[in-house]
Enzyme design. Structure first.
Site, PDB file in Angstrom:
ATOM      1  N   GLU A 151     -23.198  45.751  -8.960  1.00  9.68           N
ATOM      2  CA  GLU A 151     -23.582  46.384 -10.761  1.00  9.68           C
ATOM      3  C   GLU A 151     -24.165  45.237 -11.157  1.00  9.68           C
ATOM      4  O   GLU A 151     -22.817  44.192 -11.801  1.00  9.68           O
ATOM      5  CB  GLU A 151     -22.602  47.421 -10.509  1.00  9.68           C
ATOM      6  CG  GLU A 151     -23.514  47.999 -11.865  1.00  9.68           C
ATOM      7  CD  GLU A 151     -25.099  48.447 -11.991  1.00  9.68           C
ATOM      8  OE1 GLU A 151     -24.911  49.131 -11.049  1.00  9.68           O
ATOM      9  OE2 GLU A 151     -25.763  47.538 -12.456  1.00  9.68           O
ATOM     10  N   GLU A 155     -21.030  46.921 -20.096  1.00 10.00           N
ATOM     11  CA  GLU A 155     -20.565  48.042 -21.275  1.00 10.00           C
ATOM     12  C   GLU A 155     -20.977  47.769 -22.454  1.00 10.00           C
ATOM     13  O   GLU A 155     -21.898  46.418 -22.879  1.00 10.00           O
ATOM     14  CB  GLU A 155     -19.150  47.140 -20.856  1.00 10.00           C
ATOM     15  CG  GLU A 155     -17.857  48.039 -19.707  1.00 10.00           C
ATOM     16  CD  GLU A 155     -16.928  47.302 -19.997  1.00 10.00           C
ATOM     17  OE1 GLU A 155     -16.167  47.176 -20.807  1.00 10.00           O
ATOM     18  OE2 GLU A 155     -16.943  47.416 -19.124  1.00 10.00           O
ATOM     19  N   LYS A 207     -23.747  38.169  -7.053  1.00 12.28           N
ATOM     20  CA  LYS A 207     -23.136  38.978  -7.872  1.00 12.28           C
ATOM     21  C   LYS A 207     -21.790  38.245  -8.902  1.00 12.28           C
ATOM     22  O   LYS A 207     -21.642  38.255 -10.193  1.00 12.28           O
ATOM     23  CB  LYS A 207     -21.857  40.208  -7.865  1.00 12.28           C
ATOM     24  CG  LYS A 207     -20.987  40.961  -8.863  1.00 12.28           C
ATOM     25  CD  LYS A 207     -21.881  41.185 -10.030  1.00 12.28           C
ATOM     26  CE  LYS A 207     -21.072  42.030 -10.985  1.00 12.28           C
ATOM     27  NZ  LYS A 207     -21.590  41.912 -12.583  1.00 12.28           N
ATOM     28  N   ASN A 211     -22.022  36.098 -12.770  1.00 13.43           N
ATOM     29  CA  ASN A 211     -20.890  36.182 -14.178  1.00 13.43           C
ATOM     30  C   ASN A 211     -21.092  34.735 -13.901  1.00 13.43           C
ATOM     31  O   ASN A 211     -20.629  34.192 -15.429  1.00 13.43           O
ATOM     32  CB  ASN A 211     -19.767  37.138 -13.444  1.00 13.43           C
ATOM     33  CG  ASN A 211     -20.247  38.453 -14.278  1.00 13.43           C
ATOM     34  OD1 ASN A 211     -21.048  38.685 -13.957  1.00 13.43           O
ATOM     35  ND2 ASN A 211     -18.915  40.111 -13.449  1.00 13.43           N
ATOM     36  N   HIS A 254     -23.836  32.554 -27.557  1.00  9.00           N
ATOM     37  CA  HIS A 254     -23.597  32.234 -29.409  1.00  9.00           C
ATOM     38  C   HIS A 254     -22.343  32.570 -28.564  1.00  9.00           C
ATOM     39  O   HIS A 254     -20.994  32.404 -28.035  1.00  9.00           O
ATOM     40  CB  HIS A 254     -22.873  34.615 -29.203  1.00  9.00           C
ATOM     41  CG  HIS A 254     -24.979  34.886 -29.750  1.00  9.00           C
ATOM     42  ND1 HIS A 254     -25.302  33.998 -30.479  1.00  9.00           N
ATOM     43  CD2 HIS A 254     -25.529  35.296 -28.432  1.00  9.00           C
ATOM     44  CE1 HIS A 254     -26.893  34.887 -30.471  1.00  9.00           C
ATOM     45  NE2 HIS A 254     -26.471  35.477 -29.329  1.00  9.00           N
ATOM     46  N   GLY A 260     -14.039  37.537 -22.514  1.00 10.08           N
ATOM     47  CA  GLY A 260     -12.647  38.591 -22.553  1.00 10.08           C
ATOM     48  C   GLY A 260     -13.609  39.387 -21.546  1.00 10.08           C
ATOM     49  O   GLY A 260     -14.829  39.123 -20.757  1.00 10.08           O
ATOM     50  N   CYS A 263     -14.671  41.984 -16.346  1.00 10.62           N
ATOM     51  CA  CYS A 263     -15.911  41.070 -15.266  1.00 10.62           C
ATOM     52  C   CYS A 263     -15.086  39.405 -15.093  1.00 10.62           C
ATOM     53  O   CYS A 263     -14.489  38.872 -13.855  1.00 10.62           O
ATOM     54  CB  CYS A 263     -17.052  41.504 -15.396  1.00 10.62           C
ATOM     55  SG  CYS A 263     -17.197  43.246 -14.770  1.00 10.62           S
TER      56      CYS A 263
HETATM   57  N1  LIG Z   1     -16.216  47.235 -16.147  1.00 10.50           N
HETATM   58  C1  LIG Z   1     -17.875  46.455 -15.948  1.00 10.50           C
HETATM   59  O1  LIG Z   1     -18.625  46.257 -16.855  1.00 10.50           O
HETATM   60  C2  LIG Z   1     -18.513  45.857 -14.637  1.00 10.50           C
HETATM   61  C3  LIG Z   1     -19.430  45.776 -14.644  1.00 10.50           C
HETATM   62  C4  LIG Z   1     -20.100  45.537 -13.288  1.00 10.50           C
HETATM   63  C5  LIG Z   1     -19.489  45.791 -12.302  1.00 10.50           C
HETATM   64  N2  LIG Z   1     -17.765  45.682 -12.072  1.00 10.50           N
HETATM   65  C6  LIG Z   1     -17.035  46.410 -11.415  1.00 10.50           C
HETATM   66  O2  LIG Z   1     -16.544  47.515 -10.532  1.00 10.50           O
HETATM   67  C7  LIG Z   1     -16.026  47.421 -10.012  1.00 10.50           C
HETATM   68  C8  LIG Z   1     -14.944  48.858 -10.870  1.00 10.50           C
HETATM   69  O3  LIG Z   1     -15.026  48.408 -12.021  1.00 10.50           O
HETATM   70  P1  LIG Z   1     -14.353  49.338 -13.278  1.00 10.50           P
HETATM   71  O4  LIG Z   1     -14.521  48.334 -14.700  1.00 10.50           O
HETATM   72  O5  LIG Z   1     -15.441  50.749 -13.596  1.00 10.50           O
HETATM   73  O6  LIG Z   1     -13.061  50.014 -13.251  1.00 10.50           O
HETATM   74  P2  LIG Z   1     -12.093  51.202 -13.426  1.00 10.50           P
HETATM   75  O7  LIG Z   1     -10.539  50.755 -13.594  1.00 10.50           O
HETATM   76  O8  LIG Z   1     -13.003  51.162 -15.309  1.00 10.50           O
HETATM   77  O9  LIG Z   1     -12.820  51.755 -12.602  1.00 10.50           O
HETATM   78  C9  LIG Z   1     -11.889  52.343 -11.516  1.00 10.50           C
HETATM   79  C10 LIG Z   1     -11.616  53.778 -11.090  1.00 10.50           C
HETATM   80  O10 LIG Z   1     -11.294  53.974  -9.624  1.00 10.50           O
HETATM   81  C11 LIG Z   1     -10.969  54.755  -9.521  1.00 10.50           C
HETATM   82  N3  LIG Z   1     -10.288  54.767  -8.108  1.00 10.50           N
HETATM   83  C12 LIG Z   1      -9.018  53.876  -7.904  1.00 10.50           C
HETATM   84  N4  LIG Z   1      -8.945  54.000  -6.734  1.00 10.50           N
HETATM   85  C13 LIG Z   1      -9.939  54.976  -6.639  1.00 10.50           C
HETATM   86  C14 LIG Z   1     -10.087  55.766  -5.103  1.00 10.50           C
HETATM   87  N5  LIG Z   1      -9.372  55.345  -3.834  1.00 10.50           N
HETATM   88  N6  LIG Z   1     -10.181  57.119  -5.123  1.00 10.50           N
HETATM   89  C15 LIG Z   1     -11.293  57.845  -6.127  1.00 10.50           C
HETATM   90  N7  LIG Z   1     -11.027  57.103  -7.701  1.00 10.50           N
HETATM   91  C16 LIG Z   1      -9.921  55.447  -7.531  1.00 10.50           C
HETATM   92  C17 LIG Z   1      -9.454  54.729 -10.926  1.00 10.50           C
HETATM   93  O11 LIG Z   1      -8.626  55.733 -11.153  1.00 10.50           O
HETATM   94  C18 LIG Z   1     -10.166  54.360 -11.360  1.00 10.50           C
HETATM   95  O12 LIG Z   1     -11.008  54.897 -12.673  1.00 10.50           O
HETATM   96  C19 LIG Z   1     -14.921  46.322 -10.129  1.00 10.50           C
HETATM   97  O13 LIG Z   1     -14.780  46.288  -9.270  1.00 10.50           O
HETATM   98  C20 LIG Z   1     -15.703  46.338 -11.333  1.00 10.50           C
HETATM   99  O14 LIG Z   1     -15.389  44.771 -11.416  1.00 10.50           O
HETATM  100  C21 LIG Z   1     -17.721  46.192 -13.265  1.00 10.50           C
END
Ligand SMILES: NC(=O)c1ccc[n+]([C@@H]2O[C@H](COP(=O)([O-])OP(=O)(O)OC[C@H]3O[C@@H](n4cnc5c(N)ncnc54)[C@H](O)[C@@H]3O)[C@@H](O)[C@H]2O)c1
Length: 436
Positions: A151, A155, A207, A211, A254, A260, A263
């Protein structure tokens, strides 16, 4: 079509709501009881613009549901997405895959028929193959495929990024898996979004490469900003002068306090580890990580220097705590190290952030005072430090801000203010990479 999403965090919740908007039936499995309660009550556990309406509309339309019961969620699901966290493992910089592998095992136990198990979490090369082994060992009878669909959403603009992405990357190795994912992404195919089909390892690495490249670009302009300060050049003009070159591009040029967020820090570290493990070290990524770490630690020193060499007993107003605007996410925010150092040196910190203060309480020193708004934070402050460029901070009138403060030091770590206007208003203005 029915799918399940394991994990209802920033990525899982946004992806689920957007797939539902594309008319797919989506069930999100979330283990965190507080998050699940909030979602059942129609409240968003995170701040992301537009998400509450998108979620609640799709729940009302019967296309989106939330549960803690994985068996109910995956029953009949043609694809099960894993969107759980992959934080940095303590000690060695690797991605911690505990949650991913636990989810894979739970999915394997719960599935009743063929499904494509798709990693949406950012996972190192080899994770997809390992998931296939885990699923096979758990359920030798099960028919399944594994795919990687990283993905790229940001954010703060997550819904727009998901609905109108620059591209979709799908690593899949059977026609059946590719067909399921092609059908799921059909609405994007119809708006001519490039869909890049690859092998699983390639998708996983793409991915991290994306990044790391972006992190490197940010770090490059930050280094140029430091050089601009030494030679009397203006980093914004340098950024424009190079960014207008189509080969370079204007985005991610920028200058600021160092990257931070949830990711870049963990993904650059994980890529660095993978590259070392496979005997193809990435010196550029290693340098990016080291330069960015040093930059984040040096930001508090800028403030101390601007305050005449000591902040002991001084009151410092901080505007913006989250790692970027339009999110409540505090993960690896530059504000954490800046505030820890200033508070540790004896400063009184009065902080304000439009959305991040709840999460900030968990990661900032307990002595930080959280304020009602920007002017409340500035009231009686000796210095003001802008860390995150929320739009509402741009609109603060210099005269009112200056009048609210006791001192006149303004450290603008995002260059949102016009130095001339700020100096005319009586501020001792310090930007990044701008002359004098
Ligand atoms: N945040 C971003 O902008 C972004 C963008 C691209 C990719 N990613 C990737 O996506 C992934 C998730 O990131 P995020 O920011 O959404 O994390 P997050 O911590 O916000 O969300 C993860 C969620 O998964 C839940 N969870 C964990 N184990 C579980 C299980 N077994 N069953 C059900 N729920 C479970 C947790 O309680 C949590 O709510 C990471 O690998 C991150 O690198 C994040």
């Amino acid at each position: 079509m029915r799918i399940a999403m394991i994990g209802g965090g920033y990525v899982g919740l946004v992806s689920a709501a957007c797939f539902a908007e594309f008319s797919t039936e989506v069930t999100v499995v979330e283990v965190d009881a507080a998050k699940l309660d909030a979602l059942h009550a129609g409240r968003m556990p995170i701040y992301e613009p537009g998400l509450d309406k998108l979620v609640n509309d799709n729940v009302a339309a019967g296309r989106l549901a939330f549960t803690g019961d994985i068996a109910a969620a995956v029953d009949g699901a043609e694809a099960v997405f894993i969107a759980v966290g992959t934080p940095t493992r303590r000690g060695d910089g690797h991605a911690d895959l505990t949650y991913v592998y636990a989810a894979a095992e739970q999915v394997a136990r719960a599935l009743t028929g063929y499904s494509v198990i798709v990693t949406k979490s950012t996972v190192p090369v080899g994770t997809g193959r390992r998931i296939a082994e885990i699923v096979h060992a758990t359920r030798p009878d099960l028919e399944f495929d594994v795919a990687s669909n990283p993905e790229f959403l940001r954010e703060g603009n997550a819904i727009g990024d998901f609905m109108r992405p620059d591209r979709v990357v799908i690593g899949a190795e059977s026609d059946r898996a590719r067909d399921v994912l092609r059908t799921l992404y059909r609405p994007l195919f119809l708006i001519e979004t490039p869909i890049v089909f690859t092998g699983i390892e390639t998708a996983e690495l793409t991915k991290y490469a994306a990044n790391a490249f972006l992190a490197m670009k940010v770090t490059f302009i930050n280094e140029m900003a430091d050089l601009c300060e030494k030679v009397g050049a203006d980093v914004h003009d340098v950024a424009r002068g190079i960014g207008l070159d189509g080969r370079i591009g204007r985005k991610f040029l920028h200058p600021g306090p160092g990257y931070g967020g949830s990711c870049f820090p963990k993904d650059t570290l994980a890529l660095m580890r993978t590259a070392l493990d496979y005997g193809a070290p990435s010196r550029l990524v290693e340098a990016t990580v080291a330069v960015n770490d040093a930059r984040k630690s040096s930001m508090a020193l800028r403030v101390i220097h601007a305050c005449g060499g000591s902040v002991r007993g001084k009151t410092i107003a901080v505007l913006g705590l989250t790692f970027k605007p339009e999110t409540d996410d505090m993960r690896d925010s530059p504000a954490i190290s800046i505030i820890a150092r200033l508070a540790g040196d004896g400063a009184v910190i009065r902080a304000f952030d439009p959305e991040g203060m709840d999460q900030a309480r968990g990661v900032l020193p307990p002595s930080v005072e959280y304020c009602r708004d920007s002017l409340d934070a500035a009231a009686g402050a000796d210095a003001l430090v802008l860390i995150t460029e929320w739009n509402e901070f741009r609109a603060l009138g210099p005269a009112r801000l200056r009048a609210a403060m006791r001192g006149k030091v303004l450290v603008d770590l995002r260059n949102v203010y016009d130095p001339v206007a700020m100096r005319q208003a009586g501020f001792d203005y310090h930007g990044i990479g701008r002359p004098g």
